[in-house]
Design a protein around this motif. Structure first.
Motif, PDB file in Angstrom:
ATOM      1  N   PHE A   1      73.583 -20.909 -33.397  1.00  0.00           N
ATOM      2  CA  PHE A   1      72.444 -21.231 -32.533  1.00  0.00           C
ATOM      3  C   PHE A   1      71.265 -20.294 -32.832  1.00  0.00           C
ATOM      4  N   ASP A   2      71.556 -18.997 -32.986  1.00  0.00           N
ATOM      5  CA  ASP A   2      70.492 -18.025 -33.267  1.00  0.00           C
ATOM      6  C   ASP A   2      69.785 -18.369 -34.580  1.00  0.00           C
ATOM      7  N   ASN A   3      70.568 -18.690 -35.597  1.00  0.00           N
ATOM      8  CA  ASN A   3      69.983 -19.000 -36.903  1.00  0.00           C
ATOM      9  C   ASN A   3      69.107 -20.247 -36.831  1.00  0.00           C
ATOM     10  N   ARG A   4      69.562 -21.260 -36.113  1.00  0.00           N
ATOM     11  CA  ARG A   4      68.802 -22.503 -36.054  1.00  0.00           C
ATOM     12  C   ARG A   4      67.533 -22.346 -35.221  1.00  0.00           C
ATOM     13  N   SER A   5      67.575 -21.467 -34.211  1.00  0.00           N
ATOM     14  CA  SER A   5      66.359 -21.237 -33.425  1.00  0.00           C
ATOM     15  C   SER A   5      65.310 -20.511 -34.261  1.00  0.00           C
ATOM     16  N   ARG A   6      65.750 -19.607 -35.135  1.00  0.00           N
ATOM     17  CA  ARG A   6      64.799 -18.940 -36.034  1.00  0.00           C
ATOM     18  C   ARG A   6      64.207 -19.930 -37.031  1.00  0.00           C
ATOM     19  N   ASP A   7      65.041 -20.851 -37.490  1.00  0.00           N
ATOM     20  CA  ASP A   7      64.544 -21.870 -38.415  1.00  0.00           C
ATOM     21  C   ASP A   7      63.461 -22.727 -37.768  1.00  0.00           C
ATOM     22  N   PHE A   8      63.580 -22.958 -36.464  1.00  0.00           N
ATOM     23  CA  PHE A   8      62.586 -23.770 -35.764  1.00  0.00           C
ATOM     24  C   PHE A   8      61.198 -23.142 -35.874  1.00  0.00           C
ATOM     25  N   TRP A   9      61.096 -21.824 -35.701  1.00  0.00           N
ATOM     26  CA  TRP A   9      59.785 -21.183 -35.727  1.00  0.00           C
ATOM     27  C   TRP A   9      59.239 -21.050 -37.137  1.00  0.00           C
ATOM     28  N   ARG A  10      60.113 -21.175 -38.138  1.00  0.00           N
ATOM     29  CA  ARG A  10      59.623 -21.169 -39.520  1.00  0.00           C
ATOM     30  C   ARG A  10      58.969 -22.503 -39.881  1.00  0.00           C
ATOM     31  N   ASP A  11      59.450 -23.570 -39.234  1.00  0.00           N
ATOM     32  CA  ASP A  11      58.916 -24.901 -39.553  1.00  0.00           C
ATOM     33  C   ASP A  11      58.821 -25.706 -38.261  1.00  0.00           C
ATOM     34  N   ILE A  12      57.738 -25.480 -37.512  1.00  0.00           N
ATOM     35  CA  ILE A  12      57.581 -26.120 -36.209  1.00  0.00           C
ATOM     36  C   ILE A  12      57.169 -27.573 -36.387  1.00  0.00           C
ATOM     37  N   ASN A  13      57.952 -28.463 -35.792  1.00  0.00           N
ATOM     38  CA  ASN A  13      57.592 -29.878 -35.753  1.00  0.00           C
ATOM     39  C   ASN A  13      58.406 -30.532 -34.649  1.00  0.00           C
ATOM     40  N   PRO A  14      58.001 -31.716 -34.211  1.00  0.00           N
ATOM     41  CA  PRO A  14      58.723 -32.349 -33.093  1.00  0.00           C
ATOM     42  C   PRO A  14      60.203 -32.562 -33.391  1.00  0.00           C
ATOM     43  N   GLN A  15      60.516 -32.904 -34.632  1.00  0.00           N
ATOM     44  CA  GLN A  15      61.916 -33.166 -34.967  1.00  0.00           C
ATOM     45  C   GLN A  15      62.763 -31.901 -34.901  1.00  0.00           C
ATOM     46  N   SER A  16      62.212 -30.774 -35.364  1.00  0.00           N
ATOM     47  CA  SER A  16      63.001 -29.537 -35.365  1.00  0.00           C
ATOM     48  C   SER A  16      63.280 -29.063 -33.940  1.00  0.00           C
ATOM     49  N   PHE A  17      62.294 -29.246 -33.040  1.00  0.00           N
ATOM     50  CA  PHE A  17      62.555 -28.844 -31.654  1.00  0.00           C
ATOM     51  C   PHE A  17      63.579 -29.762 -31.001  1.00  0.00           C
ATOM     52  N   ARG A  18      63.437 -31.064 -31.186  1.00  0.00           N
ATOM     53  CA  ARG A  18      64.416 -31.985 -30.607  1.00  0.00           C
ATOM     54  C   ARG A  18      65.812 -31.708 -31.161  1.00  0.00           C
ATOM     55  N   SER A  19      65.867 -31.333 -32.433  1.00  0.00           N
ATOM     56  CA  SER A  19      67.158 -31.066 -33.060  1.00  0.00           C
ATOM     57  C   SER A  19      67.844 -29.864 -32.421  1.00  0.00           C
ATOM     58  N   ILE A  20      67.119 -28.751 -32.258  1.00  0.00           N
ATOM     59  CA  ILE A  20      67.742 -27.557 -31.670  1.00  0.00           C
ATOM     60  C   ILE A  20      68.036 -27.779 -30.194  1.00  0.00           C
ATOM     61  N   ARG A  21      67.134 -28.501 -29.497  1.00  0.00           N
ATOM     62  CA  ARG A  21      67.377 -28.791 -28.079  1.00  0.00           C
ATOM     63  C   ARG A  21      68.624 -29.649 -27.909  1.00  0.00           C
ATOM     64  N   ASP A  22      68.715 -30.730 -28.675  1.00  0.00           N
ATOM     65  CA  ASP A  22      69.859 -31.628 -28.534  1.00  0.00           C
ATOM     66  C   ASP A  22      71.157 -30.939 -28.944  1.00  0.00           C
ATOM     67  N   LEU A  23      71.079 -30.082 -29.956  1.00  0.00           N
ATOM     68  CA  LEU A  23      72.275 -29.361 -30.389  1.00  0.00           C
ATOM     69  C   LEU A  23      72.815 -28.481 -29.272  1.00  0.00           C
ATOM     70  N   ILE A  24      71.930 -27.731 -28.625  1.00  0.00           N
ATOM     71  CA  ILE A  24      72.372 -26.817 -27.571  1.00  0.00           C
ATOM     72  C   ILE A  24      72.894 -27.580 -26.362  1.00  0.00           C
ATOM     73  N   VAL A  25      72.164 -28.614 -25.944  1.00  0.00           N
ATOM     74  CA  VAL A  25      72.587 -29.388 -24.777  1.00  0.00           C
ATOM     75  C   VAL A  25      73.928 -30.067 -25.043  1.00  0.00           C
ATOM     76  N   THR A  26      74.095 -30.580 -26.256  1.00  0.00           N
ATOM     77  CA  THR A  26      75.353 -31.235 -26.604  1.00  0.00           C
ATOM     78  C   THR A  26      76.540 -30.282 -26.460  1.00  0.00           C
ATOM     79  N   HIS A  27      76.312 -29.010 -26.697  1.00  0.00           N
ATOM     80  CA  HIS A  27      77.404 -28.029 -26.646  1.00  0.00           C
ATOM     81  C   HIS A  27      77.552 -27.369 -25.278  1.00  0.00           C
ATOM     82  N   HIS A  28      76.708 -27.720 -24.303  1.00  0.00           N
ATOM     83  CA  HIS A  28      76.840 -27.117 -22.976  1.00  0.00           C
ATOM     84  C   HIS A  28      78.233 -27.328 -22.400  1.00  0.00           C
ATOM     85  N   LEU A  29      78.726 -28.551 -22.440  1.00  0.00           N
ATOM     86  CA  LEU A  29      80.006 -28.856 -21.813  1.00  0.00           C
ATOM     87  C   LEU A  29      81.148 -28.097 -22.463  1.00  0.00           C
ATOM     88  N   THR A  30      81.147 -28.037 -23.796  1.00  0.00           N
ATOM     89  CA  THR A  30      82.270 -27.390 -24.469  1.00  0.00           C
ATOM     90  C   THR A  30      82.192 -25.868 -24.373  1.00  0.00           C
TER      91      THR A  30
END
Length: 403
Positions: free
Chosen positions: A318-347
């Motif tokens: 998660f830490d690595n992917r959040s850093r990647d987001f700020w290296r290449d900011i775009n709507p897809q990268s934010f949705r990707s990291i957001r959806d990844l984290i939310v998807t893993h909330h339950l587990t």
């Protein structure tokens, strides 16, 4: 803190026990374990993370918990104060749902130092309340569905209650308490620092909380900061005036990671302490000679180590992917990291909740030590049940991330 080890006198006393008594007790324990194993296999349906069924009811607003005790419940992994739910039965709102050490959901009707914790199965609630009315029956159906959640942390509950069509969007009931949010400030700096540096440069600003960050970016007083905010808005394909709303969503997503990371940091030392405490049993000659007991202890130790290592690796990802987001900011990268984290909330919540309730009971029950027989029975009856389920959740989630 790791409970104190047994004294040499404890071990000599144990080793001097009559051999036939030990073997007889061991056979009974193994038979009991086998029955429990068969029972767990027969109840596979319960050992899954099952999303609660939805209802056709209109969205309803949650009640805000009024007390500090309920704030503590909101901040816990294993506690759900029923007062936050729109229940029709007044008495039920004073109860709580909790996860016990076997990862079963039970209703806790009272809990104090004098009488202890009064727990019953959810399906026994009609015996304690007027279970004949339609309002109670509606409440019970709601509680049964919510009780299937793997964890009662606020982030998992948002997902579970949304499936029940309960409105959580405008309610503070499913937010961490103000005290907990303040406690997580140091954890949040990992996620806020790249954002501040992106807008204000390397020097950044002295940000105490995400609330301060949102206010700062809502009214930037530096021309260069305004220019960078506009650039960020352009990259995200949103109007500049929507940046504060984006930051609030960003803050909530990464606050959830900070919360789970804090829970993990509290649990891992306990797991390590427990493993050392359990390893002391190999100093007892009868345990060393008992192949089945030794195998059980080895497997539990291996499972706990694998689970702890795996979930720690998930947070690093998660830490690595959040850093990647700020290296290449775009709507897809934010949705990707957001959806990844939310998807893993339950587990994440399910794994941490399971480990937390087991480690908490171990610390409570063996704060003053305990002999080998008592330790073995605790491990067999309280640590082993549900451990394979925790491992299965973690393995499936790790595989989905490619960790």
């Amino acid at each position: 803190m790791q409970p104190p080890a047994d004294t040499p006198q404890d071990r000599r006393s144990y080793e001097s026990q009559d051999r036939r008594s030990y073997e007889s007790q061991d056979r009974r324990s193994h038979e009991s374990q086998d029955r429990r194993s068969c029972d767990l296999q027969d109840r596979k349906a319960r050992d899954r993370i099952r999303p609660p069924a939805t209802t056709g009811a209109a969205a309803v607003r949650l009640h805000l918990p009024p007390s500090a005790e309920e704030d503590d419940g909101r901040d816990a992994l294993h506690i759900l104060p029923l007062s936050i739910l729109p229940l029709e039965t007044p008495g039920l709102r004073r109860a709580r749902l909790i996860k016990n050490v076997r990862l079963e959901t039970v209703a806790e009707l009272f809990n104090d130092t004098q009488t202890g914790s009064g727990q019953i199965r959810i399906d026994q609630l009609p015996k304690c309340f007027d279970g004949g009315g339609p309002g109670f029956r509606r409440d019970l159906r709601k509680i049964l569905r919510i009780g299937e959640a793997a964890s009662f942390d606020v982030y998992s509950l948002r997902l579970e209650l949304r499936r029940l069509n309960i409105d959580v969007e405008e309610s503070d009931a499913l937010r961490l308490s103000a005290a907990k949010r303040a406690e997580l400030t140091s954890y949040m700096r990992v996620f806020t620092r790249p954002l501040v540096e992106h807008v204000y440069g390397v020097q950044g600003a002295d940000i105490a909380s995400m609330d301060d960050l949102v206010r700062l970016f809502a009214q930037p007083d530096v021309e260069e900061a305004r220019r960078r905010l506009q650039l960020t808005a352009d990259r995200l394909d949103i109007p500049l005036q929507e940046i504060p709303a984006f930051l609030e969503e960003y803050a909530d997503i990464f606050l959830s990671l900070a919360y789970f990371k804090r829970c993990l940091d509290d649990i891992v030392p306990d797991v390590q302490g427990f493993l050392g405490w359990m390893a002391e049993l190999f100093q007892v000659s009868d345990v060393r000679r008992d192949v089945r007991q030794a195998r059980m202890l080895d497997e539990i130790g291996r499972d706990l180590t694998d689970i702890s290592t795996s979930i720690t690796g998930r947070f690093e990802s998660f830490d690595n992917r959040s850093r990647d987001f700020w290296r290449d900011i775009n709507p897809q990268s934010f949705r990707s990291i957001r959806d990844l984290i939310v998807t893993h909330h339950l587990t994440i919540g399910g794994v941490l909740c399971g480990l937390a309730v087991k480690m908490n009971l171990w610390k409570h029950r063996f704060a003053r030590g305990g002999g080998p027989v008592r330790r073995l029975e605790f491990i067999r009856s309280e640590i082993l049940p549900g451990l394979a389920h925790i491992k299965t959740i973690e393995q499936a989630s790790r595989n989905s991330m490619g960790v």
